[in-house]
Design a protein around this motif. Structure first.
Motif, PDB file in Angstrom:
ATOM      1  N   UNK A   1       0.827  -1.202   0.000  1.00 44.65           N
ATOM      2  CA  UNK A   1       0.000   0.000   0.000  1.00 44.65           C
ATOM      3  C   UNK A   1       0.864   1.256   0.000  1.00 44.65           C
ATOM      4  N   UNK A   2       2.001   1.209   0.699  1.00 42.21           N
ATOM      5  CA  UNK A   2       2.867   2.381   0.786  1.00 42.21           C
ATOM      6  C   UNK A   2       3.575   2.692  -0.543  1.00 42.21           C
ATOM      7  N   UNK A   3       3.540   1.766  -1.490  1.00 41.85           N
ATOM      8  CA  UNK A   3       4.211   2.002  -2.773  1.00 41.85           C
ATOM      9  C   UNK A   3       3.285   2.607  -3.822  1.00 41.85           C
ATOM     10  N   UNK A   4       2.011   2.768  -3.516  1.00 41.91           N
ATOM     11  CA  UNK A   4       1.062   3.224  -4.537  1.00 41.91           C
ATOM     12  C   UNK A   4       1.154   4.730  -4.753  1.00 41.91           C
ATOM     13  N   UNK A   5       1.019   5.501  -3.711  1.00 42.41           N
ATOM     14  CA  UNK A   5       0.992   6.964  -3.866  1.00 42.41           C
ATOM     15  C   UNK A   5       2.262   7.525  -4.504  1.00 42.41           C
ATOM     16  N   UNK A   6       3.463   7.091  -4.091  1.00 42.41           N
ATOM     17  CA  UNK A   6       4.664   7.706  -4.669  1.00 42.41           C
ATOM     18  C   UNK A   6       4.860   7.429  -6.161  1.00 42.41           C
ATOM     19  N   UNK A   7       4.236   6.369  -6.656  1.00 39.32           N
ATOM     20  CA  UNK A   7       4.475   5.972  -8.040  1.00 39.32           C
ATOM     21  C   UNK A   7       3.178   5.888  -8.855  1.00 39.32           C
ATOM     22  N   UNK A   8       2.160   6.588  -8.386  1.00 38.48           N
ATOM     23  CA  UNK A   8       0.835   6.488  -9.004  1.00 38.48           C
ATOM     24  C   UNK A   8       0.853   6.862 -10.481  1.00 38.48           C
ATOM     25  N   UNK A   9       1.708   7.807 -10.867  1.00 35.68           N
ATOM     26  CA  UNK A   9       1.723   8.241 -12.265  1.00 35.68           C
ATOM     27  C   UNK A   9       2.341   7.212 -13.187  1.00 35.68           C
ATOM     28  N   UNK A  10       3.010   6.205 -12.614  1.00 33.25           N
ATOM     29  CA  UNK A  10       3.639   5.156 -13.430  1.00 33.25           C
ATOM     30  C   UNK A  10       2.937   3.805 -13.290  1.00 33.25           C
ATOM     31  N   UNK A  11       1.983   3.701 -12.379  1.00 35.24           N
ATOM     32  CA  UNK A  11       1.199   2.465 -12.245  1.00 35.24           C
ATOM     33  C   UNK A  11       0.013   2.582 -13.199  1.00 35.24           C
ATOM     34  N   UNK A  12       0.146   2.026 -14.392  1.00 32.85           N
ATOM     35  CA  UNK A  12      -0.899   2.156 -15.409  1.00 32.85           C
ATOM     36  C   UNK A  12      -1.724   0.885 -15.558  1.00 32.85           C
ATOM     37  N   UNK A  13      -1.252  -0.185 -14.978  1.00 36.48           N
ATOM     38  CA  UNK A  13      -1.946  -1.480 -15.006  1.00 36.48           C
ATOM     39  C   UNK A  13      -1.550  -2.175 -13.714  1.00 36.48           C
ATOM     40  N   UNK A  14      -2.410  -3.028 -13.175  1.00 35.69           N
ATOM     41  CA  UNK A  14      -2.100  -3.716 -11.924  1.00 35.69           C
ATOM     42  C   UNK A  14      -2.547  -5.166 -11.993  1.00 35.69           C
ATOM     43  N   UNK A  15      -1.804  -6.018 -11.303  1.00 41.12           N
ATOM     44  CA  UNK A  15      -2.166  -7.428 -11.230  1.00 41.12           C
ATOM     45  C   UNK A  15      -2.605  -7.773  -9.814  1.00 41.12           C
ATOM     46  N   UNK A  16      -3.587  -8.632  -9.735  1.00 38.29           N
ATOM     47  CA  UNK A  16      -4.137  -9.047  -8.446  1.00 38.29           C
ATOM     48  C   UNK A  16      -3.704 -10.482  -8.162  1.00 38.29           C
TER      49      UNK A  16
END
Length: 306
Positions: free
Chosen positions: A199-214
């Motif tokens: 969870x702590x890695x989402x906000x700092x890199x939100x502009x580069x997270x364009x797709x996510x795997x569950x």
């Protein structure tokens, strides 16, 4: 946000069969596996004939997805782009470009792969090699309106001693690869077992997270006290058997999916959350794999705004 699934877990079904089932199961998008038809590893799947994909196949694929009310979120070819064998490395790059060409024909925005690693050399050597290789691949994709996305999988089974085989597993390495023009196919399962709070890695890199795997990770009680974080060192017959954790479908491991989805929403994620099924409990038969996908759907569907 859309709830999708990666097709690689059903390698023996056609894309048409998977699309029909995914529609009935309530999925909204497919991340389509696009390995070569010859395959090799047991999780490889060739659900699009990218080697000779043309406009007719593109029209048929679009019609298939429209008929089943699905989006095609990304194409997936997760291979070692820094393979130590020069011939094998060239084969991988050639196929990756064919996957990118296919994505362009289908107006698919993303192609997923790995950075990889030359496991015969120190990490620094692979970083310098990647800095030579990836700008050209990123430019090739960009000219066709496609972004290259990297999954943060450790790929420890690629290294003879079980060390990281894909140099994209930590935020430190993300920052390095972003400088090469790459984006992130963010997966919390790998972060969980290497000791990083997803969870702590989402906000700092939100502009580069364009797709996510569950995908989830289950920490086996007490096992790390025997093996340590690096996993089994004696009798590790399966290079992927770390000994103290295993992948699970969402809801069967330690990932806090409510917190994950909430943080993705809070930070403006509007892409696809794609279930990657590698759960050994729900594997072995087509029926068990589909049950695993249904468990994942039941876990995630209530968290995603319709």
């Amino acid at each position: 946000m859309k709830l999708g699934m990666l097709t690689a877990c059903l390698p023996n079904l056609s894309l048409a069969q998977i699309a029909a089932w995914a529609d009935e199961a309530g999925y909204e998008a497919l991340e389509v596996a696009a390995w070569p038809v010859t395959g090799g590893r047991d999780f490889e799947a060739a659900h699009l004939p990218v080697a000779d994909f043309g406009t007719q196949q593109a029209d048929e694929t679009r019609e298939l997805f429209e008929r089943h009310r699905l989006q095609l979120s990304a194409l997936a070819y997760y291979e070692n782009n820094l393979h130590p064998d020069a011939g094998r490395r060239e084969e991988i790059h050639t196929h990756l470009k064919k996957v990118i060409d296919t994505a362009a024909l289908l107006d698919v925005p993303y192609v997923g792969t790995f950075v990889g690693r030359d496991w015969t050399q120190p990490v620094a050597h692979s970083l310098r090699e990647a800095e030579k290789i990836f700008p050209e691949l990123v430019e090739y994709a960009g000219e066709r309106g496609v972004r290259v996305i990297i999954e943060n999988c450790v790929m420890e089974g690629w290294h003879p001693d079980g060390y990281p085989g894909n140099l994209a597993y930590s935020p430190e390495l993300w920052e390095w690869m972003f400088s090469l023009g790459l984006y992130l196919n963010w997966d919390p399962s790998h972060l969980t077992w290497i000791g990083v709070d997803p969870v702590k890695t989402i906000a700092p890199y939100a502009d580069r997270i364009v797709h996510a795997q569950a995908k989830d990770a289950e920490i086996l009680p007490g096992a790390i006290d025997r093996y340590g974080v690096f996993g089994k060192a004696v009798g590790r017959d399966d290079p992927w058997d770390n000994g103290w954790w295993r992948y699970r479908v969402p809801g069967r491991g330690q990932v806090d999916w409510n917190a994950v989805v909430d943080a993705l929403y809070e930070n403006g994620f509007t892409g696809t959350l794609s279930v990657e099924h590698e759960d050994p409990v729900w594997s072995g038969t087509e029926g068990k794999v589909k049950t695993g996908l249904e468990i994942a759907h039941r876990t995630l569907r209530p968290l995603i705004v319709a």
